[in-house]
Motif scaffolding. Structure first.
Motif, short mmCIF file in Angstrom:
data_model
loop_
_atom_site.label_atom_id
_atom_site.label_comp_id
_atom_site.label_asym_id
_atom_site.label_seq_id
_atom_site.Cartn_x
_atom_site.Cartn_y
_atom_site.Cartn_z
N MET A 144 -51.12 -50.35 12.41
CA MET A 144 -50.60 -50.36 11.02
C MET A 144 -49.16 -50.87 11.01
N GLN A 145 -48.83 -51.76 10.07
CA GLN A 145 -47.50 -52.37 10.01
C GLN A 145 -46.49 -51.37 9.48
N SER A 146 -45.31 -51.25 10.13
CA SER A 146 -44.29 -50.29 9.69
C SER A 146 -43.65 -50.78 8.40
N ALA A 147 -43.02 -49.86 7.63
CA ALA A 147 -42.43 -50.18 6.34
C ALA A 147 -41.20 -51.06 6.50
N TYR A 148 -40.51 -50.92 7.63
CA TYR A 148 -39.30 -51.72 7.82
C TYR A 148 -39.31 -52.35 9.20
N LEU A 149 -38.45 -53.38 9.33
CA LEU A 149 -38.30 -54.06 10.62
C LEU A 149 -37.02 -53.59 11.29
N PRO A 150 -36.93 -53.62 12.59
CA PRO A 150 -35.69 -53.25 13.26
C PRO A 150 -34.57 -54.23 12.91
N ALA A 151 -33.37 -53.72 12.74
CA ALA A 151 -32.21 -54.55 12.37
C ALA A 151 -31.68 -55.23 13.61
N THR A 152 -32.37 -56.30 14.03
CA THR A 152 -31.97 -57.05 15.23
C THR A 152 -31.98 -58.54 14.92
N THR A 153 -31.37 -59.31 15.81
CA THR A 153 -31.34 -60.77 15.63
C THR A 153 -32.75 -61.36 15.72
N ASP A 154 -33.63 -60.69 16.50
CA ASP A 154 -35.02 -61.16 16.61
C ASP A 154 -35.73 -61.07 15.26
N SER A 155 -35.45 -60.01 14.51
CA SER A 155 -36.07 -59.84 13.19
C SER A 155 -35.61 -60.93 12.23
N ILE A 156 -34.31 -61.26 12.30
CA ILE A 156 -33.76 -62.34 11.46
C ILE A 156 -34.42 -63.66 11.84
N ALA A 157 -34.52 -63.92 13.12
CA ALA A 157 -35.14 -65.16 13.60
C ALA A 157 -36.59 -65.24 13.16
N GLN A 158 -37.30 -64.10 13.25
CA GLN A 158 -38.71 -64.05 12.83
C GLN A 158 -38.85 -64.39 11.35
N ALA A 159 -37.92 -63.85 10.55
CA ALA A 159 -37.96 -64.10 9.10
C ALA A 159 -37.70 -65.58 8.79
N LEU A 160 -36.73 -66.17 9.48
CA LEU A 160 -36.37 -67.56 9.21
C LEU A 160 -37.41 -68.54 9.71
N PRO A 206 -33.22 -47.79 8.01
CA PRO A 206 -32.23 -46.74 7.69
C PRO A 206 -31.06 -46.68 8.65
N SER A 207 -31.10 -47.42 9.74
CA SER A 207 -30.03 -47.35 10.73
C SER A 207 -28.68 -47.76 10.14
N SER A 208 -27.63 -47.03 10.50
CA SER A 208 -26.28 -47.33 9.99
C SER A 208 -25.30 -47.59 11.13
N SER A 209 -25.82 -48.00 12.29
CA SER A 209 -24.94 -48.35 13.40
C SER A 209 -24.20 -49.65 13.07
N SER A 210 -23.10 -49.88 13.77
CA SER A 210 -22.27 -51.06 13.47
C SER A 210 -23.06 -52.35 13.67
N GLU A 211 -23.89 -52.38 14.73
CA GLU A 211 -24.69 -53.58 14.99
C GLU A 211 -25.74 -53.79 13.90
N ALA A 212 -26.38 -52.69 13.49
CA ALA A 212 -27.40 -52.78 12.43
C ALA A 212 -26.77 -53.25 11.11
N MET A 213 -25.55 -52.76 10.82
CA MET A 213 -24.88 -53.15 9.58
C MET A 213 -24.54 -54.65 9.61
N HIS A 214 -24.13 -55.13 10.77
CA HIS A 214 -23.82 -56.56 10.90
C HIS A 214 -25.08 -57.41 10.69
N ILE A 215 -26.21 -56.96 11.26
CA ILE A 215 -27.48 -57.69 11.10
C ILE A 215 -27.91 -57.67 9.63
N LYS A 216 -27.71 -56.55 8.96
CA LYS A 216 -28.09 -56.45 7.55
C LYS A 216 -27.25 -57.39 6.68
N GLU A 217 -25.97 -57.52 7.02
CA GLU A 217 -25.10 -58.47 6.29
C GLU A 217 -25.64 -59.89 6.43
#
Length: 422
Positions: free
Chosen positions: A1-17, A36-47
């Motif tokens: 089953m597909q999760s509701a959200y994707l991990p906030a990583t560069t791989d997720s951004i690349a997959q989307a693009l 829901p992650s609020s780590s500095s790296e996750a926040m940068h990926i979300k930006e």
């Protein structure tokens, strides 16, 4: 089953693009933002995800989705610095502005963001959003509301001593007063903008805006030579930045040349290195007007106005000055045509000037009333009767001067006799 959200990583951004279409990319980026992650790296990926999502929604012209994105990101904004929040908000609002036909949506969005920034006590962001809102209201011709908003905003910005924002707001105030045909207040606001700009470093784009507005106000006062120099400075600034406003500055430069009877210079300016970059309908329109003015041809002038209606008549500044030029040209042509006659049919004048008879008749009656020449219109016979210019009789002014001097002498004698009697 597909999760509701994707991990906030560069791989997720690349997959989307790398998704097969924009719809899938947008869906994947939304899922990254739901992490829901609020780590500095996750926040940068979300930006990064927000920037990519904004670009994709703009390409798809989904203005409502961009508006929804701003609402959705409010919780995210509470977790990042205020400066980054302001940058993201301005970026999304700029993206909405790129989508045509969204004027009302932009006004509604600005009002929503003003309420949110006021509730969150984000003063600096609120002031910038209110400045944008005032500009949109002015473009929408809601002048009273825009003026009310600006008057309060100027007081707030002066209290905080944010001179860079103050320059933008006061230039906007000058434009607003100019739109309301209140030239003294428009000039006063522009002077205030120059005063604020002298105290700080002003970016070239802002200096270009000041020069452009200065040129517009000088042109309105018929000081076309000074206006040309301001438009040239604005063009230099905008051209260096590759700003789309450069074409307007160049167009107004050509307008000034036409208005001071230097229409022959228009072709050389267009053929210059800077002018060649902006070849297109706007410059073609001004060249057509310059050619018509050089030939003193009303027919060519009207053809240019008809062929380039969007470039000439829908630009209020160009339209106002060309209307004045057209009237002057029409009067000069009519005076030249009727000069050999003492009595001439209006139909004949209309045929010679190649304009509709009712238009020519109306203009001739106006010229008679304005005393551009001595004559009357005989509408029964459809003729214009021209009289010789009455020669002023020198005896009347001389008599008036004599009576005035006698009056002064009598007054002087009366004063002296009063002193003697006393």
């Amino acid at each position: 089953m597909q999760s509701a959200y994707l991990p906030a990583t560069t791989d997720s951004i690349a997959q989307a693009l790398e998704a097969k279409d924009h719809a899938e990319s947008i869906s994947l980026l939304y899922r990254v933002l739901e992490n829901p992650s609020s780590s500095s790296e996750a926040m940068h990926i979300k930006e990064q995800a927000i920037l990519n999502l904004t670009d994709l929604l703009t390409q798809e012209k989904k203005a409502e989705d961009l508006r929804g994105l701003l609402t959705q990101l409010r919780r995210f904004f509470s977790l990042i610095p205020k400066a980054k929040t302001a940058k993201i908000v301005r970026g999304i609002m700029d993206a909405v502005a790129k989508i045509p036909g969204t004027s009302d949506l932009q006004i509604s969005l600005c009002k929503e963001m003003v309420e949110w920034t006021r509730a969150e006590k984000r003063t600096f962001l609120r002031q910038r959003v209110e400045a944008r809102l005032a500009g949109l209201l002015m473009e929408n011709e809601e002048y009273s509301e825009a003026l009310m908003l600006l008057s309060g905003l100027i007081k707030d910005v002066r209290r905080l001593d944010d001179k860079l924002l103050l320059v933008d707001i006061v230039i906007l105030e000058s434009k607003l007063h100019f739109s309301l045909r209140n030239l003294p207040k428009a000039k006063a606001a522009l002077t205030a903008a120059r005063t604020a700009a002298n105290a700080i470093y002003v970016p070239p784009a802002q200096q270009g805006m000041i020069d452009l507005q200065s040129g517009i106000l000088h042109a309105e006062e018929k000081d076309y030579k000074t206006a040309y120099s301001y438009f040239f400075e604005a063009f230099e600034a905008f051209n260096a930045l590759e700003d789309p406003r450069a074409i307007f500055s160049l167009k107004y430069m050509l307008l000034c040349k036409i208005m001071v009877n230097q229409a022959d210079d228009v072709a050389s300016i267009i053929a210059s290195k800077a002018g060649l970059q902006y070849l297109g309908p706007d410059l073609d329109a001004m060249k057509a007007v310059a050619d018509a003015h050089s030939k003193r041809s009303l027919k060519s002038f009207e053809t240019a106005l008809r062929d380039y209606r969007v470039q000439l008549e829908e630009d209020p500044i160009v339209h106002r000055h060309l209307s004045s030029l057209y009237n002057t040209l029409l009067e000069q042509n009519l005076c030249r045509l009727i000069e050999p006659y003492s009595r001439v049919e209006i139909v004949h004048i209309a045929e010679m000037i190649e304009l509709p008879m009712d238009h020519v008749e109306k203009k001739l009656s106006q010229m008679v009333l304005d005393r551009k020449f001595a004559g009357i219109l005989d509408q029964g016979a459809g003729c214009l009767i021209i009289f010789d210019d009455p020669k002023a009789d020198a005896i009347f002014p001389a008599t008036l001067e004599t009576v005035t001097n006698v009056g002064k002498v009598v007054d002087s004698l009366y004063v002296r006799s009063s002193r003697i009697m006393a």
